[in-house]
Scaffold this active site. Sequence first.
Site, PDB file in Angstrom:
ATOM      1  N   ASP A 261       4.152   0.709   4.179  1.00 21.45           N
ATOM      2  CA  ASP A 261       3.272   0.662   3.022  1.00 21.45           C
ATOM      3  C   ASP A 261       3.384  -0.701   2.345  1.00 21.45           C
ATOM      4  OD1 ASP A 261       1.667   2.677   1.116  1.00 21.45           O
ATOM      5  OD2 ASP A 261       2.774   1.251  -0.122  1.00 21.45           O
ATOM      6  N   ASN A 269      -4.903  -5.448  -5.937  1.00 26.18           N
ATOM      7  CA  ASN A 269      -6.356  -5.254  -6.064  1.00 26.18           C
ATOM      8  C   ASN A 269      -6.827  -5.480  -7.499  1.00 26.18           C
ATOM      9  OD1 ASN A 269      -7.283  -4.747  -3.474  1.00 26.18           O
ATOM     10  ND2 ASN A 269      -6.840  -2.554  -3.579  1.00 26.18           N
ATOM     11  N   HIS A 274     -10.610  -6.844  -4.783  1.00 24.07           N
ATOM     12  CA  HIS A 274     -10.526  -6.109  -3.527  1.00 24.07           C
ATOM     13  C   HIS A 274     -10.653  -7.018  -2.308  1.00 24.07           C
ATOM     14  CE1 HIS A 274     -10.389  -1.996  -5.082  1.00 24.07           C
ATOM     15  NE2 HIS A 274     -11.198  -2.416  -6.054  1.00 24.07           N
ATOM     16  N   ASP A 278      -8.108  -6.920   0.726  1.00 27.99           N
ATOM     17  CA  ASP A 278      -8.475  -6.781   2.133  1.00 27.99           C
ATOM     18  C   ASP A 278      -7.823  -7.870   2.981  1.00 27.99           C
ATOM     19  OD1 ASP A 278     -10.007  -4.596   1.526  1.00 27.99           O
ATOM     20  OD2 ASP A 278     -11.931  -5.654   1.603  1.00 27.99           O
ATOM     21  N   GLU A 304      -3.516   1.503   2.270  1.00 25.61           N
ATOM     22  CA  GLU A 304      -2.577   0.410   2.574  1.00 25.61           C
ATOM     23  C   GLU A 304      -1.387   0.903   3.394  1.00 25.61           C
ATOM     24  OE1 GLU A 304      -1.274   2.014  -1.483  1.00 25.61           O
ATOM     25  OE2 GLU A 304      -3.121   1.783  -0.316  1.00 25.61           O
TER      26      GLU A 304
END
Length: 384
Positions: A261, A269, A274, A278, A304
């Site tokens: 994770d 974010n 975002h 990404d 994630e």
Amino acid sequence: MPILDTYTIYFLIFMGNLVMCLMLLIFAKTTGFEVLMRYYTYAKLLQTSGAGVLLFRGIVPVDFSVIVGNGLVFLGIALEVCCIVHIDRVPLKSVVKRWLQVAAGLAVGFALLYLAGANIGIRAFISAMSIAVYSLVAAAGLFFRSNSTNLRRVVALFFLILAACQVVRALYAFSLGPNHAPFSLSLSQMFAFISIYLHMLISTMSFLLMSREVIDIRLQEAATKDFLTGIYNRAQFMQMSEKLLSLMIRQQRPVTVFMIDCDNFKAINDTYGHAVGDSVLVNFSQDTQAILRKEDLFGRYGGEEFIIFSPNTTDSDALIMGKKIQSAILLSAAGDLTIPKYTISIGTATMIPEALADMEKLIKRADQALLQAKRNGRNQIVQF
């Protein structure tokens, strides 16, 4: 023995290119005019125009026919081969421009030779050798690609044969010199023009077949790969890992599952947007993929969270692999100014086939270890 009229064969070459142009235009209009298809249609239009100018020599002034006709054919074949070599990706405009510049240089050189008085045998030699070289380029571009398929290798073989035919044609024309007659009724000329006709058929059919293959590959990837990171999606990962787990059980070999994770991903974010988030996921996927072995399965489990299925891996091997992944992430994040520094938490669970042979339980244990890593302060590895 009866010999086909070479002029008729050349007329069929012209008509074949013309019909294929029309078919490509209809196909593109009904299915969408993709960039590569547009380039290929331009290539066939150039070849059709060039063949028409050469075919109607006499009606069209001879000098214009030789210079312009051959020039258009050179440009058309160059653009066609460019499309075939780049069948699974759209070439940059600069790349297409370089291909056309080389062909234009060849056309200008051919025109200068003609104006300098080069005989027809030499001109036919240059024309045939140019097609041969382009065929060899197409063959090499299809065969020596890292993602070459069986279809592309077969097409490469056809282009290799066509190149050999053009070399024979070139040598024959060179040996005749000024006595060479393009439309003479001879067996050698008949085979020469048939080879050009086959080149037209094979190249267009191959382009369409390979285009279809590319579409099929992309559809398969869309169904099995995560759209953002390019690694396996959850469904495909689970399907493949279940099969591999069965094999490991039969062979009584250890298996380790990693649950990974990205720490504080929501904060990334919220702080950077975002798009940057990404980029972090893509960066992590690429760095991790570079470390994993070929037999390891790597997938995006959700958001994630990522998962690795690592066969033939003991708990001590898993700890070493986890540390390698963490080190790679730290180095990459430090050297890439486009993404913020980030860390990862890892939970692992190792299966001993005699004691545990259930994929769901194995994932659950790895997930529990991951939760413990987060509770302990993140940026660490916990083994179940």
